[in-house]
Every structure is written in C-alpha cells, then in structure tokens.
Design a protein around this motif. Structure first.
Motif, mmCIF file in Angstrom:
data_model
loop_
_atom_site.group_PDB
_atom_site.id
_atom_site.type_symbol
_atom_site.label_atom_id
_atom_site.label_comp_id
_atom_site.label_asym_id
_atom_site.label_seq_id
_atom_site.Cartn_x
_atom_site.Cartn_y
_atom_site.Cartn_z
ATOM 1 N N SER A 299 121.342 32.992 66.244
ATOM 2 C CA SER A 299 120.998 33.381 64.878
ATOM 3 C C SER A 299 120.125 34.634 64.876
ATOM 4 O O SER A 299 120.093 35.368 63.895
ATOM 5 C CB SER A 299 120.276 32.235 64.162
ATOM 6 O OG SER A 299 119.040 31.937 64.767
ATOM 7 N N GLN A 300 119.425 34.889 65.993
ATOM 8 C CA GLN A 300 118.616 36.117 66.079
ATOM 9 C C GLN A 300 119.503 37.361 66.025
ATOM 10 O O GLN A 300 119.207 38.313 65.298
ATOM 11 C CB GLN A 300 117.774 36.129 67.368
ATOM 12 C CG GLN A 300 116.654 35.115 67.385
ATOM 13 C CD GLN A 300 117.039 33.848 68.107
ATOM 14 O OE1 GLN A 300 118.218 33.543 68.276
ATOM 15 N NE2 GLN A 300 116.051 33.068 68.531
ATOM 16 N N LEU A 301 120.594 37.339 66.797
ATOM 17 C CA LEU A 301 121.511 38.477 66.775
ATOM 18 C C LEU A 301 122.149 38.621 65.400
ATOM 19 O O LEU A 301 122.271 39.734 64.867
ATOM 20 C CB LEU A 301 122.593 38.298 67.846
ATOM 21 C CG LEU A 301 123.630 39.425 67.945
ATOM 22 C CD1 LEU A 301 122.979 40.753 68.318
ATOM 23 C CD2 LEU A 301 124.730 39.067 68.940
ATOM 24 N N GLN A 302 122.533 37.521 64.791
ATOM 25 C CA GLN A 302 123.125 37.563 63.454
ATOM 26 C C GLN A 302 122.137 38.122 62.427
ATOM 27 O O GLN A 302 122.510 38.892 61.543
ATOM 28 C CB GLN A 302 123.563 36.153 63.040
ATOM 29 C CG GLN A 302 124.752 35.635 63.834
ATOM 30 C CD GLN A 302 125.046 34.176 63.528
ATOM 31 O OE1 GLN A 302 124.186 33.303 63.637
ATOM 32 N NE2 GLN A 302 126.267 33.900 63.139
ATOM 33 N N PHE A 303 120.870 37.748 62.575
ATOM 34 C CA PHE A 303 119.836 38.226 61.654
ATOM 35 C C PHE A 303 119.653 39.738 61.779
ATOM 36 O O PHE A 303 119.529 40.453 60.778
ATOM 37 C CB PHE A 303 118.515 37.512 61.957
ATOM 38 C CG PHE A 303 117.419 37.807 60.977
ATOM 39 C CD1 PHE A 303 117.359 37.153 59.754
ATOM 40 C CD2 PHE A 303 116.424 38.729 61.279
ATOM 41 C CE1 PHE A 303 116.329 37.417 58.847
ATOM 42 C CE2 PHE A 303 115.403 39.005 60.389
ATOM 43 C CZ PHE A 303 115.354 38.345 59.168
ATOM 44 N N VAL A 304 119.633 40.241 63.011
ATOM 45 C CA VAL A 304 119.512 41.683 63.241
ATOM 46 C C VAL A 304 120.701 42.423 62.641
ATOM 47 O O VAL A 304 120.540 43.441 61.952
ATOM 48 C CB VAL A 304 119.386 41.978 64.754
ATOM 49 C CG1 VAL A 304 119.576 43.467 65.039
ATOM 50 C CG2 VAL A 304 118.025 41.526 65.276
ATOM 51 N N GLU A 305 121.897 41.916 62.887
ATOM 52 C CA GLU A 305 123.099 42.563 62.352
ATOM 53 C C GLU A 305 123.094 42.562 60.822
ATOM 54 O O GLU A 305 123.451 43.556 60.189
ATOM 55 C CB GLU A 305 124.340 41.856 62.882
ATOM 56 C CG GLU A 305 124.573 42.071 64.373
ATOM 57 C CD GLU A 305 125.681 41.196 64.937
ATOM 58 O OE1 GLU A 305 126.253 41.569 65.972
ATOM 59 O OE2 GLU A 305 125.971 40.136 64.344
ATOM 60 N N GLU A 306 122.661 41.456 60.251
ATOM 61 C CA GLU A 306 122.667 41.298 58.792
ATOM 62 C C GLU A 306 121.633 42.186 58.109
ATOM 63 O O GLU A 306 121.893 42.743 57.040
ATOM 64 C CB GLU A 306 122.391 39.828 58.470
ATOM 65 C CG GLU A 306 122.494 39.451 57.015
ATOM 66 C CD GLU A 306 122.250 37.960 56.818
ATOM 67 O OE1 GLU A 306 121.114 37.586 56.488
ATOM 68 O OE2 GLU A 306 123.193 37.172 57.018
ATOM 69 N N ASN A 307 120.457 42.333 58.728
ATOM 70 C CA ASN A 307 119.353 43.024 58.064
ATOM 71 C C ASN A 307 119.138 44.469 58.517
ATOM 72 O O ASN A 307 118.592 45.269 57.750
ATOM 73 C CB ASN A 307 118.051 42.238 58.276
ATOM 74 C CG ASN A 307 118.017 40.959 57.488
ATOM 75 O OD1 ASN A 307 117.689 40.949 56.315
ATOM 76 N ND2 ASN A 307 118.372 39.854 58.138
ATOM 77 N N PHE A 308 119.572 44.799 59.738
ATOM 78 C CA PHE A 308 119.306 46.141 60.259
ATOM 79 C C PHE A 308 120.558 46.837 60.803
ATOM 80 O O PHE A 308 120.473 47.969 61.290
ATOM 81 C CB PHE A 308 118.258 46.079 61.387
ATOM 82 C CG PHE A 308 117.047 45.263 61.061
ATOM 83 C CD1 PHE A 308 116.202 45.619 60.017
ATOM 84 C CD2 PHE A 308 116.743 44.124 61.784
ATOM 85 C CE1 PHE A 308 115.086 44.873 59.702
ATOM 86 C CE2 PHE A 308 115.621 43.363 61.482
ATOM 87 C CZ PHE A 308 114.790 43.731 60.432
ATOM 88 N N GLY A 309 121.696 46.172 60.730
ATOM 89 C CA GLY A 309 122.911 46.680 61.371
ATOM 90 C C GLY A 309 123.368 48.045 60.912
ATOM 91 O O GLY A 309 123.985 48.783 61.685
#
Length: 279
Positions: A165-175
């Motif tokens: 979920s950390q990678l998903q969060f980065v992609e979602e918010n900063f991608g």
C-alpha cells in the motif's frame, strides 16, 4: 400427504446440517507465509532461521490456539496469490485496505504502524514539511500537508515495494510529480537509496526507523507519520474469505495476547515502543 412432506423436509434439513458439519474443516495444522526480509517485522538470520515481531506473534498465536504452524518464507508480492491458491492458510504482516479486502480477509490487528519517508541525511529530502507530525491523509490538514510534500518532491525519485500500500500511496499522491520506482522488497529499495539512486523510500515507520538507526547517520526519517486512504497501517494476519472458522480461532488467540500484555511486550522487544492495539 402433508405429514409425509414434513417428515421428508425434516430429513433433508437434517442431512444438510450433517453435511455442513462434516464439511467444516477442523483446524489443526496451518501453513503460514512470511516475507522474511522486512526487519524488524520479519527477517532471515545468518543461520537461516526466521525471526522478528511477526514470528514471535504467530508462534504465540499457534501455541494458544493449539495449532501446528508450518512457516515458509516467500517474496511478498506472491503472498496473497499463494494464500488464495491454497499454498498458505495464513500470511503475516498483512495490512487491510479496500483493494485487498476484495480478495482476502484479515484478523484483528496485532500492531498499528504509520508510514513515512526514509531519505539520505545530506539529500534534498532530509527535511520534508511536517516532519514528525502524526497526520491522516483523509483530513483537511493531512491533504494540505500532502500538497506541500508533493511540491517538495517534484522532479525527484521515490521508491517502494511491489504489492504494498506504500507504493500505491506514492503512485496515487505523487506519481505525476516524481519518478516512482518499484522493487521486490523493502531491502532492495534500501540498497538503491543507500547507493544514491533514489531520493527517498516510502515505507513503514518501524522499518524506516530501524534502518535509519543502523545507518550511522547516513539516513534519516523525514516528513510526517501518515495513516489513511489506501495505506494499510493495521498489521494483521491474512486469511481466505471462506475460512471464517480459522479467522475466529486466530482472533481469539490475539485477544488473549492483547489482554495479558503479550502483544505490548513483543512490540517493545522489537520496536522499543508499544505499538500494540489499544481499546
């Protein structure tokens, strides 16, 4: 005629009840999956033995539930598929979020941990906005903080582990503002961070703090301690949706560990602070 139908219906109901009872699995042995490369939650010692908070928790759970547990190390990104396919009955370090709940079920949490950034102490992200603050991405304050962080990381490179979920969060918010790189494990992200190929790693605060402390000052935690959204900050045991009886067995054992203070002691042993569930 009515009496005959009633008798036949009763017999049919009795047969269905018996069949249901016969088909219910009697849990004596469970196969448990763990990454074995995410210290201090779980790691593989030089002698090949698995160790860490997750291992202490599952060993206590299995002892109290009178289960024989076969624990197997396997890459994190294949844990959930292996659980669904029946290779494992339980997986460790499983954080629930809406996407994962579509596929598997979860026990009650045994620790609760936010996420944060791990960066080079002399790098561009060594002092992110809202450093050390506990924030939720679902509040107005948290959303404003994420906007500030997005501006601070623009044009840089962030890393995270596959299927987390950390990678998903980065992609979602900063991608759309950074280059996002994905890796097989947190340790592989760390290697690129230490080599200067990443500007920051977004990961569990316990892992990040452990690595910062062992870096001799080369790395540091930066930015807020974040929960909310897609992030899976409750650490649970993952089970198949159809294995409700097993979930109940695990939750009963976890409740005992929580009530007698064992979860708190295990957390303090590995984290140096109590992150066990409260209330």
């Amino acid at each position: 005629m009515n009496k005959t139908i009633t008798v036949l219906a009763a017999c049919a109901l009795s047969a269905l009840t018996f069949a249901g009872a016969a088909s219910a699995k009697e849990w004596k042995t469970v196969n448990v999956g763990v990454e074995g490369a995410f210290p201090p939650f779980n790691a593989t010692a030089p002698n090949g033995q698995l160790e860490g908070l997750d291992l202490d928790v599952i060993n206590e759970v299995c002892k109290r539930a009178k289960l024989e547990c076969n624990i197997v190390a396997q890459d994190w990104d294949s844990q959930i598929p292996s659980l669904v396919a029946g290779k494992f009955d339980v997986i460790l370090t499983a954080g629930p979020n809406p996407e994962r709940r579509k596929t598997i079920d979860f026990s009650d949490p045994y620790v609760i941990t936010p996420n944060t950034f791990l960066a080079a102490a002399d790098g561009p992200l060594a002092k992110l906005p809202h450093d050390g603050e506990s924030l939720s991405s679902e509040t107005e304050e948290g959303k404003a903080a994420l906007a500030e962080i997005k501006e601070a990381v623009k044009g840089l490179t962030l890393g995270g582990s596959l299927s987390t979920s950390q990678l998903q969060f980065v992609e979602e918010n900063f991608g759309d503002a950074v280059e996002v790189r994905s890796y097989k494990s947190s340790e592989q992200v760390l290697l690129d961070l230490e080599a200067g190929r990443l500007d920051a790693q977004y990961d569990n605060v316990v892992f990040a703090r452990d690595r910062a402390e062992k870096s001799n000052g080369a790395l540091k935690i930066s930015g807020p301690l974040l929960v909310g959204g897609i992030q899976a900050t409750n650490v649970c045991l993952g089970v198949r949706k159809e294995d409700g009886e097993l979930k109940e067995i695990l939750n009963k054992a976890l409740a005992e560990l929580k009530s007698d203070g064992t979860l708190a002691k295990i957390s303090e042993k590995w984290f140096k602070l109590d992150l066990s569930p409260k209330g």
